[in-house]
Design a protein around this motif. Structure first.
Motif, PDB file in Angstrom:
ATOM      1  N   ALA A 181       0.825  -1.132   0.010  1.00 29.53           N
ATOM      2  CA  ALA A 181       0.042  -0.227  -0.122  1.00 29.53           C
ATOM      3  C   ALA A 181       0.910   1.202   0.042  1.00 29.53           C
ATOM      4  N   GLU A 182       1.735   1.322   0.930  1.00 30.98           N
ATOM      5  CA  GLU A 182       2.816   2.398   0.779  1.00 30.98           C
ATOM      6  C   GLU A 182       3.502   2.663  -0.476  1.00 30.98           C
ATOM      7  N   ILE A 183       4.016   1.589  -1.070  1.00 26.05           N
ATOM      8  CA  ILE A 183       4.697   1.702  -2.436  1.00 26.05           C
ATOM      9  C   ILE A 183       3.608   2.329  -3.563  1.00 26.05           C
ATOM     10  N   ALA A 184       2.219   1.869  -3.463  1.00 23.69           N
ATOM     11  CA  ALA A 184       1.202   2.193  -4.387  1.00 23.69           C
ATOM     12  C   ALA A 184       1.156   3.603  -4.094  1.00 23.69           C
ATOM     13  N   ALA A 185       1.021   4.008  -2.800  1.00 29.41           N
ATOM     14  CA  ALA A 185       0.803   5.441  -2.331  1.00 29.41           C
ATOM     15  C   ALA A 185       1.718   6.320  -3.057  1.00 29.41           C
ATOM     16  N   ILE A 186       3.047   6.138  -3.022  1.00 32.61           N
ATOM     17  CA  ILE A 186       3.986   6.845  -3.479  1.00 32.61           C
ATOM     18  C   ILE A 186       3.944   7.007  -4.949  1.00 32.61           C
ATOM     19  N   LEU A 187       3.721   5.778  -5.543  1.00 35.01           N
ATOM     20  CA  LEU A 187       3.854   5.655  -7.109  1.00 35.01           C
ATOM     21  C   LEU A 187       2.503   6.627  -7.747  1.00 35.01           C
ATOM     22  N   GLY A 188       1.444   6.452  -6.796  1.00 33.73           N
ATOM     23  CA  GLY A 188       0.206   7.148  -7.024  1.00 33.73           C
ATOM     24  C   GLY A 188       0.153   8.524  -7.051  1.00 33.73           C
ATOM     25  N   GLU A 189       1.293   9.118  -6.523  1.00 36.89           N
ATOM     26  CA  GLU A 189       1.470  10.524  -6.564  1.00 36.89           C
ATOM     27  C   GLU A 189       2.024  11.027  -7.914  1.00 36.89           C
ATOM     28  N   ALA A 190       2.662  10.037  -8.657  1.00 43.29           N
ATOM     29  CA  ALA A 190       3.530  10.397  -9.716  1.00 43.29           C
ATOM     30  C   ALA A 190       2.580  10.773 -10.794  1.00 43.29           C
ATOM     31  N   ASP A 191       3.046  11.129 -12.045  1.00 43.63           N
ATOM     32  CA  ASP A 191       2.155  11.352 -13.298  1.00 43.63           C
ATOM     33  C   ASP A 191       1.710  10.093 -13.741  1.00 43.63           C
TER      34      ASP A 191
END
Length: 655
Positions: free
Chosen positions: A249-259
């Motif tokens: 979930a944390e990895i997804a959250a970080i990548l989710g902030e990308a373009d």
């Protein structure tokens, strides 16, 4: 002649004094240092056990906290005690609860008494019960766990050690992220904030509760094995499903902030276009569409909500794979609808370019009009525009051909669905970061899948070349499990038991053989002095007892006033030297070494005082006995005469 003999008798007084001194010292050593109870009682009277827990331990903890990590040989940002928040008073209190002074004394005292008793021959068997020591270790482990919990050590260690370490590693790893794939660009977006974001993400996975659970379980495993309660141990850090889910979930959250578009197109769709289209595509009338333009139009044709949806699916699959929740993944992104919308956009782009080209053509001369019209009918752009032909009219006629060629030549080579899987992710990571980036991914997956483990077999393999260390380890475990029993038959060359036997033999010789020889030598010298100095039996006894009296007084003087003056000076000097220089080997723990040294000097002074006092008192006893004998011998005739008169009066008394 008698004066020569008496000069010889006087000369023998020197050796008599020396041998008497040796005999009294051996006698006193037997009553003190060689007494199984003496040293143990001295340590108890000096309150050594309370000193260790109440003074030495807090001092040592305070000085340990001042050391830099490099001085401790550990690879941490801060001193572990400082990072964990453990101070001297709290640590000492925990140690006192686990092992109060009276229990520490009960642990050491029997061992000391048993060892001295065996070494001096007072006992033929040395037996040490290991259960008090094992119980003390168990209590210390329990208190260590409670201490770390109560001090909030796990929270502090995460905040002061793990988060800064992760932040620094992330900052280094993502320094060139802007030039890498969408994955690294996504992680590195935000510059300094990116490293902070990753550190916060780690905190969401490695929680204080989970860290405490791992530490306490490993400590219990190691303690049980060391004490012989278990045949082996299996240390490990084992992320559970909760940690894997949290990490995903944390990895997804970080990548989710990308373009989102960058991830979907940059990682999955653009490479598919690159693989299936040439650098440029030539349409009718010589209109060219670049591959980059096709990729840009495909992005433009996709609704933002659809792009976000595809990015979320791709991110979820990558995150699950990175945390080993899946063995692989294959994310399929449909392109058919986007291709349909892109077809009209590309057609309009091509027509716009064709219109610009047509409007830029000059009107044809009469002789060139026919060839220009033929070129237009063949789908080619002429050098001039025929008469009675407008650019707008030609664009209307060319639309169908352009539209058809866009579909056939540009969009049909692009697949209707593109898949991005684990192999693609691994390829991109290797291209960005090389083998190290790929190894980091595999290490992370292995950690979440299997955790980290280390067992007794690994320990023995690591110590396989160090037989002494392995032997010492086995002896420690054997002691905790079964205690220690030693007899003379157990000694073997080069072992601690062999050293113990040599000590026993040496002490027995000193205590028994040397003592007997010394007293026999005293007796021989007294007989010789009496024989040389006296003419009668009374004279001989007087000379012998007088010499013994003189020697005893000399010994009493040496071990009384003389010893007191010298000892006071020597011990004061030792304390002053200790204050100035406690020793280079203790430079990191000067205060502890200084205070401990002072305590040991105090104990040594007390022990030596007991030994000296005993010798002094024994010498006075010998002097008193010698004085009585000397007086009896000196006044023997008067005593005999008085005794005779007393007997005469008794016989003359009427019956």
């Amino acid at each position: 002649m008698i004066w020569v003999r008496r000069a010889g008798a006087v000369a023998l007084a020197g050796p008599l004094t020396a041998i008497l001194l040796a005999a009294l010292v051996l006698l006193r050593l037997g009553d003190t240092l060689l007494d199984p109870d003496f040293l143990a009682d001295q340590l108890a009277e000096a309150d050594l056990y309370g000193f260790v827990l109440d003074e030495a331990l807090p001092l040592a903890v305070d000085e340990f906290r001042l050391l830099e990590p490099g001085e401790l040989g550990v690879d941490t940002r801060e001193n572990p005690l400082v990072a964990s928040g453990l101070d001297a008073s709290r640590t000492a209190e925990a140690a006192r609860r686990a092992l109060p002074p009276e229990e520490l004394e009960a642990l050491v005292d029997p061992v000391l008494r048993e060892t001295v008793a065996y070494a001096t021959g007072a006992s033929d068997t040395l037996t040490i019960d290991s259960q008090p020591a094992a119980n003390a270790v168990r209590r210390l482990a329990t208190e260590a766990k409670a201490l770390l919990r109560d001090a909030g050590a796990y929270e502090l260690l995460l905040e002061r050690e793990l988060q800064p370490l992760v932040r620094e590693a992330a900052r280094d790893a993502l320094a060139s992220g802007a030039d890498g794939s969408g994955w690294t660009r996504g992680l590195a977006s935000g510059d300094e904030e990116a490293a902070d974001r990753i550190a916060e993400a780690v905190s969401g996975v490695v929680t204080p509760e989970w860290l405490r659970e791992q530490f306490e379980r490993n400590l219990d495993e190691l303690t049980a094995w060391l004490l012989g309660d278990a045949d082996g141990f299996a240390l490990g850090v084992r992320p559970g499903e909760a940690q894997a889910e949290a990490a995903s979930a944390e990895i997804a959250a970080i990548l989710g902030e990308a373009d989102s578009a960058e991830l979907v197109y940059g990682e999955a769709l653009d490479p598919a276009v690159d693989r299936n289209l040439g650098e440029t595509v030539t349409l009718p009338y010589g209109v060219e569409i670049g591959r980059g333009e096709v990729k840009a139009v495909l992005r433009e044709a996709a609704p933002p909500d659809w792009v976000r949806e595809q990015a979320d699916r791709l991110i979820a699959d990558v995150s699950a794979y990175a945390t080993a929740r899946t063995d692989g993944f294959e994310t399929t992104i449909p392109l058919a609808a986007s291709k349909e919308r892109a077809a009209s956009l590309l057609t309009e782009l091509a027509l716009e370019r064709l219109g610009e080209a047509l409007r830029g053509l000059p009107a044809c001369a009469p002789e060139a009009a026919a060839s220009a019209a033929a070129a237009l009918r063949g789908g080619m752009l002429p050098d001039c525009l025929p008469p009675d032909t407008s650019a707008d009219g030609l664009l209307g006629e060319a639309r169908a051909a352009i539209e058809d060629s866009v579909t056939r030549l540009v969009l049909e080579p692009v697949p209707d669905a593109v898949s991005y899987g684990a192999a693609d992710l691994r390829r991109d990571l290797r291209a960005d970061g090389g083998a190290d980036a790929l190894a980091a991914l595999d290490d992370g997956r292995e950690f979440f899948a299997e955790g980290w483990s280390y067992d007794d077999a690994d320990l023995r393999a690591d110590l396989a070349s160090d037989h002494d260390a392995l032997d010492a380890l086995d002896r420690v475990r054997s002691f905790f499990a079964d205690g220690y029993t030693h007899t003379r038959a157990d000694a073997s060359e080069g072992t601690l038991a062999d050293d113990l036997e040599e000590l026993r033999d040496g002490l027995n010789s000193a205590q028994r053989g040397a003592g007997v020889v010394a007293w026999l030598a005293v007796a021989v010298l007294l007989v010789a002095i009496g024989a040389l100095g006296g003419r009668s039996w009374a004279g001989r006894v007087a000379w012998a007892s007088g010499a013994l009296l003189a020697s005893a007084l000399v010994v009493a003087l040496l071990w009384g006033p003389v010893y007191s003056a010298i000892a006071d000076l020597a011990f004061d000097q030792a304390r002053e030297e200790l204050v100035i220089n406690p020793g280079e080997e203790f430079e990191d723990f000067e205060a502890t070494a200084r205070r401990t040294g002072e305590k040991l000097i105090d104990i040594t002074e007390s022990v030596s005082g007991e030994v000296a006092g005993g010798i002094f008192r024994s010498a006075l006893v010998v002097a008193a006995v010698a004085l009585v004998v000397f007086l009896v011998a000196a006044f023997w005739e008067r005593i005999a005469e008085a005794a005779g008169r007393a007997r005469g009066r008794g016989s003359a008394r009427p019956t």
